[in-house]
Design an enzyme around this catalytic site. Structure first.
Site, PDB file in Angstrom:
ATOM      1  N   LEU A 171      -4.084  -5.273  -5.282  1.00  0.00           N
ATOM      2  CA  LEU A 171      -2.862  -4.284  -5.344  1.00  0.00           C
ATOM      3  C   LEU A 171      -1.701  -4.812  -4.660  1.00  0.00           C
ATOM      4  CD1 LEU A 171      -2.203  -1.124  -5.199  1.00  0.00           C
ATOM      5  CD2 LEU A 171      -2.864  -1.210  -2.653  1.00  0.00           C
ATOM      6  N   ASP A 172      -0.381  -4.684  -5.300  1.00  0.00           N
ATOM      7  CA  ASP A 172       0.717  -5.152  -4.959  1.00  0.00           C
ATOM      8  C   ASP A 172       0.665  -6.917  -4.922  1.00  0.00           C
ATOM      9  OD1 ASP A 172       1.597  -2.550  -4.752  1.00  0.00           O
ATOM     10  OD2 ASP A 172       1.082  -2.285  -2.695  1.00  0.00           O
ATOM     11  N   GLU A 173      -0.010  -7.608  -5.373  1.00  0.00           N
ATOM     12  CA  GLU A 173      -0.069  -8.934  -5.071  1.00  0.00           C
ATOM     13  C   GLU A 173       0.249  -9.792  -6.369  1.00  0.00           C
ATOM     14  OE1 GLU A 173      -0.710 -10.716  -2.358  1.00  0.00           O
ATOM     15  OE2 GLU A 173      -1.130  -9.113  -1.105  1.00  0.00           O
TER      16      GLU A 173
ATOM     17  N   GLY B 185       0.825  -1.116   0.102  1.00  0.00           N
ATOM     18  CA  GLY B 185      -0.018   0.000  -0.056  1.00  0.00           C
ATOM     19  C   GLY B 185       0.720   1.188  -0.059  1.00  0.00           C
TER      20      GLY B 185
END
EC number: 3.5.1.10
Lengths: 278, 278, 278, 278
Positions: free
Chosen positions: D222-224, D196
C-alpha cells in the site's frame, strides 16, 4: 444564527480595534475570525471581522460609524449569500474549465450566472454545466459597440464580479469604469514582466527560467491594476514558446481561482494600486 | 518610547479582543501590530500585540490578568532586548555558517553567546567570528555525563534558546526537560517522513522526487516536537544519496534560520504538539 | 584515470551523436554522463560529455574536429582543475558570505582568488577567510579610471570568472568586453521585471505578491544578459520595501551560488541571449 | 514521415550510445530528442530516443537487439498513437474533472475510454463529456468479487493504463498483478509521510506546515510503489483538517495529471521501486 463580515478601511487612529470590538461585544456578536493591518507608511487601517449572532444592522452600523474617523469606509456583508459572477472568455478553456469544475463540486462557493464569449468556441463546454453562454462576436463592430452589447448582457445578471478568464480583448476605459473594482483578470505572465501581448513569446525570447501568472483587478492602464495573486513555475531551455503556453495553463487557472476565492470571501481590500488581503 | 510585545494564550471567551485592546488604550499604549487566532476546535485563543508607549508593567499586567479567564498565560516581552542563543554542532558547517553570517550582518537580531561541539571540526569557523567555541568530546563517556558537561557550559551563558545546528546526538529526556521549549532543532527531512537516522539515504532508496527539512522544538520523542517551519526542493533520478545531502543544505539552513527568526521575534506559540505563528 | 568534459556546440546534422560517441569509444574513453539538446527552431546542437580514461587530447580533438560541421565550437575541459574566481562587491554581505562559506566547506568547488570592493565594508569578512581584499574606491574618479584599476587587480589573478556579488556599479562596455562571457551577476529582481535601480522599491510600489532574483551573464545592455538561474519567494501586503530587501537576501544568495555552481561544472552554454544548461 | 520512440533499459556497457545511435544513423532515422541516464551505483543504462523517418521495425530492432547486452529490454513505440486509459473513482471530482478537462481541450493527449465508480456520484460529470460511466457498487460484495466485476469492465476497453483518481478502495494483490505497471494512483500526502487512511487528518494532528501529494505506480504494498511525481503547498496553523483537504485538491490534481502526461509520453522507466524520467 446569522454570520456577517464587517469590513473596515479607514485612517488609523488610537483605540480603533478596542472601539470596534467593544461595539461587537455590546451587540452580543461573537468574533469568529478577526484580522487587522495598519499600513504605517500611509497611516491606513484595515480590519476584517467575521461575526456570528443576531444582527440589527442599522443600530450596529450606526455605532460603528460613530466610532470611526472621517474618511472611513465600512460595510457589513452577509457571509452566507452566494455571490454571482459572469465570466468573459475567448477561445481558451483551461481557466473557464477550472472555475466551472470548482463551482460544480463546491470548491468555489459561487453562482456562475453566465459566460459571454467573443468566439463561439466555449459554448459547448459551458452548456455541459447548464450555464447560459452568450456569443457576442466583435467582427465588423467598433470596440464600443461590441462592449455595449456585452454590458447589456452582463448587467441583466447583476453580477457581483466580472471574471476575465482569458478574454483576449483590450477594454475601453468606459467599460472598466462601468464595473469599478468588479473586474478580475488573469494575465499570463508574472507582472510587471511582459506586459501586453504574447507574454510567453516574450518570455521565450528573453530566455527566462521561470514563467508566471498574475490575477488582478482591472483598471484603465493595461495590466496595471491591483495584484491579487501571483504564482510561477520553473521552465528550462527545452521549452519552446508553445511549451511555455501549455505549461503555463495550470499556473494560470490556479492563480485565477485562488484570487477569485479570496475576493468571494471578502478578504481583499483594494488600496491605491495595491491589495491588502486579510 | 519603549516597545514591548504582549503575548496572550488562553481559553477563548467573548469580548477578549475588546478587553485586551481596551486596556492597551486606557494605558495609552499604541498598537503597532496585532494578530489573533482562535482554534475553534479546542477553544483556545492566541494574541500577539506589539505596543509602543510608556509602560508601567505592573499595573498593565494586573489589568490584563483581571481581564483574562482562568488558565491563561500572558507575558510582556521587551521587543528591543537582543536574545541570546548557544548553538550545538557536530561537524557540518552549513547551518552554523548561515546563522553566523546572519548574526554578523544583522539579518538575524541575536547574540550568539557560544558554540559547543562534540567534535572540534567547527572551532576554526566559529572563532573567525570571535565567538567562543567549546569542544566537549563524547568519546568514552556515558551519554548523561557528556550532556552534563554540555549543560554546565550552556547554562553559564543563560541563553534564551539552544539551537541544534546539525548536532548529531540523540538527547536524553532529562536534557530536553532542562531546556523546556527552549531547544530548536533542524531535521534533514520533511517530517514525519524519514524519522531517525540518515534520512537522505532513506529518501534515496524510496525514490522520492522532493526532499525537505523541518525546524521544530525538541520534545522527548525523537523528531516529534512541534514543527515551526518546513520547506522542500525538487530532486530527480540523477541524484545519488550524497547529491541529496548536498542539495539539502540550502533548504536546511534557510528553514532553520527562518524558524529561529520567528522564535526570536516572539511570533511562535507552542500549543500541544503544534505551533501557532502570529 | 583522468576525467575530462567534452563540450560541443554546433549546427545540427544527422548522426552527430553517433559520430561523437563513436570517437569516444574508439579512444577507449568511458562516458560517465552525457546530455544533448537540439534547438530545432534554429538548428543548433549542444552536447556535454563527461569522459573517463587516458586522454590524448590532440588526436582525440582532431578526430572530433573532422566529425563536426563547419561553424562548430568544441572544447575539452579538465573536470578536476579547480576554477578561480574574483568576486566584486560593494557593501552587502549576504551573497559574498554564502560563496565564502560554500568554498570554505567544499559545497562549491572553487578557489576564491580575491575580493575587490568599491567600499571597504566587506574587508573584515573577507580576510576572516584568509582571502585577499582589495579596496578600490570610486570616489573622485572617472568610471573608466576606476574600472581600469579594478581590471588591473583582477587580471593579476587570471580568474576563470568574475562574480558580481551585489556590486552596485554600472559597468562600461569596455569592462564587459574585457571579460567576455566571464562575468556573472545577481540582479535582485525576477528579470525582466524591475530592470534598473532599487527593484525592491519598484516591486513594493507595484504591490507584487512575489519577489525574485536572477543570475545572468553580463552583456552590454544593463540587466539584459543571458539568464542562468531564477527563483522567487512569496510576499504579502505586510512587507515594506525594506522587508522585501531583507526577505530577498536568501533568494539572491541561493540563486547566485546555484548559477555559479552550474557554470563551474561547465554545464552552461551561452547561445545568443539565452543559456542551455546540460 | 513516421515518428517512433525507442526505449532502452539494459545493463551498462561501453559504447552503448555509440552503438544505438549508429544503428539509427544507418537506418536513416533522424534523432529528434535523445536522453540517456546511467545509474552508476547499479550499472543500469536507460535511453529514450525519439526518431523520425521511414521505419522497418523488424530489421531495426534486430540490429538493436544484436547491439545490446544480455538482460536488455527495449521497445519501439509509435509516438502518434493516442493511448487509452480507464479511470477509477469514488466520490471526489477534482482529479477526474482535471483529466476530463485536459483531455477535452487537448492538453492531455489521451483517450478516456471509460470511468468506473464504486459510487454513482460522478456519473453525471462523466457523461457530460460523452464518456461511458460504469457504476459497480461494492456493497454486500467480497473484495475479490467486486474487483472481478471491475476487471471485466476495464479489460473490455483494453486500456494502456488504469488511473486511480481518488479511488478509495484498497486493491488486492491479484488486481494489482493483473495490471502490472499499468496502474497510476494519486495519494493525498507527500509519501512516505502519512501512509494509509486520512492523511490530511494525520497531517493536521502532526501540525505540519506543508501538505503534498504523490503520484505513483501501484504495487502490492500500500502506497509503496515507484513515485512518478510529487508536489506540495504551504499551510499554517489556521488550516483545519477540512481546510487541508480542500487546499490539497489543486496539488493532487496537478500532480496526477503531470505524472499521467509523462507516462503517456513514454518518459517514465520503472526500475526497482523507483522511476527514471527521461
Amino acid at each position: 444564527m446569522e454570520r456577517k463580515t464587517l469590513l473596515t478601511d479607514c485612517p488609523d487612529a488610537q483605540g480603533l480595534i478596542a472601539k470596534i470590538t467593544n461595539i461587537c461585544y455590546k451587540h452580543q456578536l461573537n468574533i469568529i475570525h478577526n484580522n487587522e493591518y495598519v499600513d504605517h507608511s500611509t497611516g491606513q487601517f484595515f480590519m476584517r471581522t467575521e461575526l456570528e449572532g443576531i444582527f440589527n444592522d442599522e443600530t450596529f452600523l450606526m455605532d460603528i460609524d460613530q466610532a470611526l474617523p472621517a474618511g472611513s469606509h465600512r460595510s457589513l456583508v452577509d457571509s452566507k449569500r452566494r455571490k454571482r459572477i459572469v465570466i468573459l472568455v475567448t477561445k481558451e478553456s483551461h481557466c473557464l474549465g477550472d472555475i466551472l469544475m470548482k463551482a460544480y463540486d463546491g470548491s468555489l462557493d459561487v453562482e456562475i450566472s453566465a459566460v459571454v464569449g467573443n468566439h463561439e468556441t466555449l459554448a459547448a463546454l459551458t452548456t455541459k454545466f447548464d450555464i447560459p453562454f452568450h456569443f457576442v462576436s466583435h467582427e465588423g463592430m467598433e470596440r464600443e459597440e461590441h462592449e455595449n452589447k456585452v454590458i447589456e448582457i452582463v448587467d441583466a445578471y447583476t453580477p457581483d464580479y466580472v471574471v476575465l478568464a482569458k478574454f483576449m480583448r483590450v477594454l475601453t476605459p468606459s467599460f472598466v469604469a462601468h464595473y469599478h473594482r468588479q473586474i478580475i483578470n488573469i494575465h499570463h505572465s508574472f507582472l510587471p514582466a511582459f506586459i501586453g501581448a504574447r507574454p510567453y513569446h516574450q518570455a521565450y525570447h528573453r530566455g527566462v527560467k521561470i514563467i508566471g501568472a498574475t490575477a488582478h483587478f482591472v483598471t484603465n492602464d493595461l495590466d496595471e491594476g491591483p495584484i491579487i495573486e501571483q504564482n510561477i513555475r520553473h521552465v528550462d531551455h527545452t521549452f519552446s514558446a508553445e511549451d511555455m503556453v501549455k505549461a503555463g495553463r495550470d499556473v494560470e487557472k490556479t492563480v485565477l481561482s485562488t484570487a477569485l476565492s479570496q475576493v468571494l470571501e471578502d478578504k481583499v481590500f483594494v488600496y491605491g494600486n495595491k491589495t491588502v488581503i486579510l
